[in-house]
Motif scaffolding. Structure first.
Motif, PDB file in Angstrom:
ATOM      1  N   ALA A  72      40.043  31.873  43.547  1.00 33.93           N
ATOM      2  CA  ALA A  72      40.546  31.915  42.091  1.00 33.93           C
ATOM      3  C   ALA A  72      42.107  31.551  42.034  1.00 33.93           C
ATOM      4  O   ALA A  72      42.451  30.939  40.902  1.00 33.93           O
ATOM      5  CB  ALA A  72      40.022  33.211  41.549  1.00 33.93           C
ATOM      6  N   GLN A  73      42.862  32.263  42.755  1.00 30.10           N
ATOM      7  CA  GLN A  73      44.170  32.030  42.689  1.00 30.10           C
ATOM      8  C   GLN A  73      44.371  30.438  42.871  1.00 30.10           C
ATOM      9  O   GLN A  73      45.256  29.828  42.258  1.00 30.10           O
ATOM     10  CB  GLN A  73      44.939  33.137  43.777  1.00 30.10           C
ATOM     11  N   GLN A  74      44.012  29.944  44.163  1.00 27.82           N
ATOM     12  CA  GLN A  74      44.046  28.748  44.481  1.00 27.82           C
ATOM     13  C   GLN A  74      43.886  27.659  43.143  1.00 27.82           C
ATOM     14  O   GLN A  74      44.510  26.499  43.024  1.00 27.82           O
ATOM     15  CB  GLN A  74      43.293  28.340  45.651  1.00 27.82           C
ATOM     16  N   ASN A  75      42.605  27.912  42.558  1.00 32.64           N
ATOM     17  CA  ASN A  75      42.230  27.228  41.506  1.00 32.64           C
ATOM     18  C   ASN A  75      42.959  27.682  40.103  1.00 32.64           C
ATOM     19  O   ASN A  75      42.486  26.850  39.093  1.00 32.64           O
ATOM     20  CB  ASN A  75      40.905  26.964  41.302  1.00 32.64           C
ATOM     21  N   ALA A  76      43.688  28.575  40.180  1.00 36.62           N
ATOM     22  CA  ALA A  76      44.393  28.911  38.953  1.00 36.62           C
ATOM     23  C   ALA A  76      43.540  29.309  37.955  1.00 36.62           C
ATOM     24  O   ALA A  76      43.619  29.000  36.702  1.00 36.62           O
ATOM     25  CB  ALA A  76      45.544  27.980  38.541  1.00 36.62           C
ATOM     26  N   CYS A  77      42.462  30.218  38.145  1.00 38.05           N
ATOM     27  CA  CYS A  77      41.709  30.728  37.165  1.00 38.05           C
ATOM     28  C   CYS A  77      41.997  32.025  36.869  1.00 38.05           C
ATOM     29  O   CYS A  77      41.348  32.941  37.646  1.00 38.05           O
ATOM     30  CB  CYS A  77      40.092  30.655  37.685  1.00 38.05           C
ATOM     31  N   GLU A  78      42.694  32.168  35.731  1.00 36.74           N
ATOM     32  CA  GLU A  78      43.044  33.626  35.450  1.00 36.74           C
ATOM     33  C   GLU A  78      41.674  34.776  35.122  1.00 36.74           C
ATOM     34  O   GLU A  78      41.985  35.800  35.594  1.00 36.74           O
ATOM     35  CB  GLU A  78      43.878  33.708  34.222  1.00 36.74           C
ATOM     36  N   TYR A  79      40.877  34.142  34.365  1.00 38.69           N
ATOM     37  CA  TYR A  79      39.609  34.931  34.474  1.00 38.69           C
ATOM     38  C   TYR A  79      38.855  35.551  35.551  1.00 38.69           C
ATOM     39  O   TYR A  79      39.035  36.639  35.940  1.00 38.69           O
ATOM     40  CB  TYR A  79      38.658  34.047  33.598  1.00 38.69           C
ATOM     41  N   CYS A  80      38.712  34.653  36.833  1.00 37.82           N
ATOM     42  CA  CYS A  80      38.311  34.827  37.947  1.00 37.82           C
ATOM     43  C   CYS A  80      39.300  35.751  38.888  1.00 37.82           C
ATOM     44  O   CYS A  80      38.877  36.665  39.328  1.00 37.82           O
ATOM     45  CB  CYS A  80      37.891  33.737  38.719  1.00 37.82           C
ATOM     46  N   VAL A  81      40.770  35.575  38.622  1.00 39.92           N
ATOM     47  CA  VAL A  81      41.453  36.367  39.458  1.00 39.92           C
ATOM     48  C   VAL A  81      41.264  37.987  38.911  1.00 39.92           C
ATOM     49  O   VAL A  81      41.390  38.918  39.506  1.00 39.92           O
ATOM     50  CB  VAL A  81      42.896  35.803  39.358  1.00 39.92           C
ATOM     51  N   SER A  82      41.318  38.112  37.587  1.00 42.89           N
ATOM     52  CA  SER A  82      41.095  39.339  36.980  1.00 42.89           C
ATOM     53  C   SER A  82      40.089  40.083  37.151  1.00 42.89           C
ATOM     54  O   SER A  82      39.859  40.993  37.459  1.00 42.89           O
ATOM     55  CB  SER A  82      41.284  39.019  35.381  1.00 42.89           C
ATOM     56  N   ALA A  83      38.978  39.066  37.081  1.00 46.03           N
ATOM     57  CA  ALA A  83      37.384  39.477  37.571  1.00 46.03           C
ATOM     58  C   ALA A  83      37.528  40.334  39.078  1.00 46.03           C
ATOM     59  O   ALA A  83      37.039  41.293  39.015  1.00 46.03           O
ATOM     60  CB  ALA A  83      36.439  38.558  37.200  1.00 46.03           C
TER      61      ALA A  83
END
Length: 181
Positions: A72-83
């Motif tokens: 998630a961090q590598q793909n810059a997905c804020e939703y998934c980093v949060s989840a």
């Protein structure tokens, strides 16, 4: 505001409602990204099926969350980093471990190899080196577990794409993409 319709109890058809009810019963909530997937009951069933089967593997819940956080961090997905920060904490990951995972490593030696391998898969679109696979084996991962790591990476790429493409509202405690130094 989401760029793709968020299916709610008020807008769901019978098939969508049955899926949302099943998720609610299992998780106690329906994460917004699953409400996005509910636009296509077939897509939601496919994701839930893969997720359920993948979680039957031998990777620990903590390692699965480490992989999810790294991807998630590598793909810059804020939703998934949060989840996955919230889910990782529930799985027993410390704040320091979550930060390490987001940075592409782990405080545990074996898990660090899984996270590194997961990131190599993303970075190289699956074209990892023989050395990458050998390193995973040398760390104690079987071929079955290597395949499970690959499966979890693929599943997390899917959720990252849903989160980013839809710009769905984050319904977990929000975590910024930047890692504090």
């Amino acid at each position: 505001m989401s760029r793709i319709t968020v299916i709610t109890n008020e807008t769901a058809n019978a098939e969508q409602q049955a899926l949302l009810d099943a998720i609610q019963a299992k998780l106690g909530m329906v994460p917004n990204f699953l409400k996005i997937l509910a636009n296509s009951p077939a897509a939601l069933r496919a994701f839930l099926g893969l997720h359920g089967i993948a979680n039957e593997g031998s990777l620990t819940p903590q390692t699965r969350e480490r992989i999810a956080l790294a991807v998630a961090q590598q793909n810059a997905c804020e939703y998934c980093v949060s989840a996955h920060t919230a889910i990782g904490r529930k799985a027993g990951l410390s704040n320091a471990e979550i930060a390490a995972n987001r940075a592409g490593t782990s405080q545990e030696d074996k898990a660090a190899v899984a996270v590194k391998f997961a990131r190599a898969l993303v970075e190289n679109s699956g074209e990892v080196t023989t050395a990458d696979i050998t390193e995973a084996r040398d760390a104690g991962y079987s071929d079955a577990e290597i395949v499970e790591i690959i499966t979890h990476v693929g599943m997390n790429i899917l959720t990252n794409m849903i989160g980013k493409a839809s710009r769905v509202e984050i319904d977990f405690p929000k975590v910024d993409l930047q890692i504090a130094a």
